[in-house]
Write an enzyme that holds these catalytic residues in place. Structure first.
Site, PDB file in Angstrom:
ATOM      1  N   HIS A  28       0.832  -1.204   0.000  1.00  0.00           N
ATOM      2  CA  HIS A  28       0.000   0.000   0.000  1.00  0.00           C
ATOM      3  C   HIS A  28       0.862   1.247   0.000  1.00  0.00           C
ATOM      4  O   HIS A  28       2.034   1.223   0.402  1.00  0.00           O
ATOM      5  CB  HIS A  28      -0.937   0.025   1.217  1.00  0.00           C
ATOM      6  CG  HIS A  28      -0.242   0.296   2.517  1.00  0.00           C
ATOM      7  ND1 HIS A  28      -0.133   1.563   3.056  1.00  0.00           N
ATOM      8  CD2 HIS A  28       0.384  -0.536   3.400  1.00  0.00           C
ATOM      9  CE1 HIS A  28       0.515   1.499   4.199  1.00  0.00           C
ATOM     10  NE2 HIS A  28       0.844   0.246   4.438  1.00  0.00           N
ATOM     11  N   CYS A  29       0.281   2.350  -0.486  1.00  0.00           N
ATOM     12  CA  CYS A  29       0.925   3.654  -0.348  1.00  0.00           C
ATOM     13  C   CYS A  29       0.092   4.438   0.659  1.00  0.00           C
ATOM     14  O   CYS A  29      -0.534   3.856   1.530  1.00  0.00           O
ATOM     15  CB  CYS A  29       1.036   4.363  -1.693  1.00  0.00           C
ATOM     16  SG  CYS A  29      -0.554   4.634  -2.521  1.00  0.00           S
ATOM     17  N   MET A  30       0.018   5.759   0.541  1.00  0.00           N
ATOM     18  CA  MET A  30      -0.684   6.549   1.547  1.00  0.00           C
ATOM     19  C   MET A  30      -2.198   6.431   1.460  1.00  0.00           C
ATOM     20  O   MET A  30      -2.907   6.618   2.439  1.00  0.00           O
ATOM     21  CB  MET A  30      -0.296   8.021   1.423  1.00  0.00           C
ATOM     22  CG  MET A  30       1.109   8.311   1.914  1.00  0.00           C
ATOM     23  SD  MET A  30       1.405  10.072   2.056  1.00  0.00           S
ATOM     24  CE  MET A  30       0.323  10.491   3.418  1.00  0.00           C
TER      25      MET A  30
END
Length: 450
Positions: A28-30
């Site tokens: 995942h990213c932000m």
């Protein structure tokens, strides 16, 4: 939403993606859950879109992305547990990806988890620079010294953070990766680079180790950890089981370390400097042109997930010259997206949709633009054009006046104090231009609901 609900949503997502057996890897990213999927025909996209926690989906560069928002980690943790993802797990995918897809997997995966650390430290660094510029605090004070330690620690030892994060992406031992990062920033190397008395060390009398200061660098350690992942697996495979515990890490550290010192490190330094020089050359040709180009491509790059490619360049700029002019443009883009999204309020009389528009615009002002882009502007495409116009005009404006940042921060309206100093007024005017131009452009380009 409670823990059990997060677990239920995670389970539903896995099922809608074709089950655990159809997912090679997840990270995942932000704001997004990102997946490497075996068979995309098994994905039930309508079921995913129907989930109240999901803001949108996207399939780009061999990544299936589910936009969640800032609460993405609350969903990723139970999802990772259900998938059995761990630091040393190897991807089961044997499909060949395009270079672009691989690059985006790496960049988004490496930088996503460490953004809070560099954003928090960058905010302190920006505020500190602003307060000194206004003569509110003395540069020689112990207060500045302590705050500078808090602000600069992350950036000075950035290779450590990147090593740990990259090890997760490349499925290798995190502590060996950190050990190599530590070796590259050992005082012997740093002091030699600062003294400038020698160009290289000699190992065994004939192997040259070029002298560079790797503090704050990005590219060398990413490439090094990538190489480490292959060397570690190969060594672990060929050694007898009885010898692996001691000799796999020993040989991996020795071989990868030497390769990093002799080949990867110098190449990475030159690549990083090359990227920074390209951006610098664009500004030398015309700061306004640079602003227009970055402002035009930024909204589309966020939509496609390519916006992460700018992060290494910005970080390299901080390391090389102590400031960066790209991040202020990213700030302008976010404000333009929020402004164009607000203008879409008049496009509908549906109260639920208006609520989505308002919340998405507010999210954009706070630096999270995915809800606005995927939830609103992809539907009202002229609004997306308006956001791009506002982004380009505002970015050109601030570039003309040399607006810059001295530390990595999130592009949020709350980050404005980090601009305090000689460029503050131009940053404020840039925000006004971004919002107003995007809003007016969207108003004229789009027709109101009847």
């Amino acid at each position: 939403m409670g823990k059990n609900n997060h677990e239920q949503v995670a389970q539903a997502i896995i099922e809608s993606l074709g089950g655990k057996q159809n997912i090679n890897n997840a990270w995942h990213c932000m704001t997004r859950l990102r997946f490497d999927i075996k068979d995309e025909s098994l994905i039930n996209e309508e079921a995913i879109k129907a989930m109240s926690s999901v803001m949108g989906v996207q399939n780009k560069n061999d990544q299936y992305q589910i936009i969640i928002g800032t609460d993405v980690n609350s969903y990723f943790e139970p999802l990772a547990q259900q998938l059995g993802i761990n630091d040393n797990q190897e991807s089961s995918s044997d499909e060949k990806k395009s270079m672009t897809a691989m690059f985006m997997d790496i960049v988004s995966g490496v930088f996503g988890p460490i953004v809070p650390a560099i954003a928090g430290a960058g905010m302190i660094k920006g505020l500190l620079a602003g307060f000194q510029a206004l003569n509110w605090i003395s540069a020689d004070s112990q207060t500045v010294q302590v705050l500078d330690m808090l602000a600069s620690g992350v950036f000075t030892f950035l290779p450590f953070f990147i090593a740990a994060s990259a090890a997760r992406i490349f499925k290798t031992n995190q502590y060996l990766a950190i050990a190599i990062a530590a070796a590259m920033q050992f005082p012997t190397m740093v002091d030699a680079a600062a003294a400038g008395e020698i160009d290289a060390f000699r190992v065994f009398g004939f192997i040259p180790i070029p002298v560079f200061n790797y503090s704050g660098t990005v590219i060398p350690i990413i490439i090094t950890v990538f190489v480490l992942s292959y060397i570690y697996r190969w060594v672990d495979k060929v050694l007898p089981k009885a010898l692996r515990t001691v000799f796999t890490p020993t040989i991996s550290l020795f071989v990868t370390g030497l390769i990093a010192f002799v080949i990867i490190g110098p190449i990475g330094i030159h690549l990083g400097n090359g990227l920074a020089r390209v951006i610098a050359a664009l500004f030398e040709i015309s700061p306004i042109l640079a602003g227009i180009i970055v402002g035009l491509i930024r909204p589309i790059s966020i939509l496609t997930g390519l916006h992460h490619a700018m992060t290494p360049i910005a970080l390299q700029n901080f390391a090389d010259q102590g400031y960066d002019m790209l991040m202020p443009m990213m700030f302008m883009t976010n404000m333009a997206i929020a402004g164009a999204t607000l203008a879409m309020y008049r496009k509908t009389k549906n109260q639920q949709e208006r609520s989505v528009i308002i919340s998405s615009a507010l999210s954009g002002f706070l630096g999270i633009t995915e809800p606005a882009l995927f939830g609103v502007l992809t539907k009202y495409k002229r609004g997306l054009i308006a956001a791009t116009i506002g982004s380009a005009v505002a970015s050109a404006f601030i570039s003309a006046f040399g607006v810059r940042l001295y530390g990595y921060i999130l592009s949020s309206i709350f980050s404005l104090p980090a601009y305090i100093g000689e460029y503050f007024i131009f940053a404020v005017l840039g925000i006004v231009i971004a919002i107003v131009v995007a809003f007016i452009s969207a108003t004229f380009l789009s027709k109101p609901a009847k």
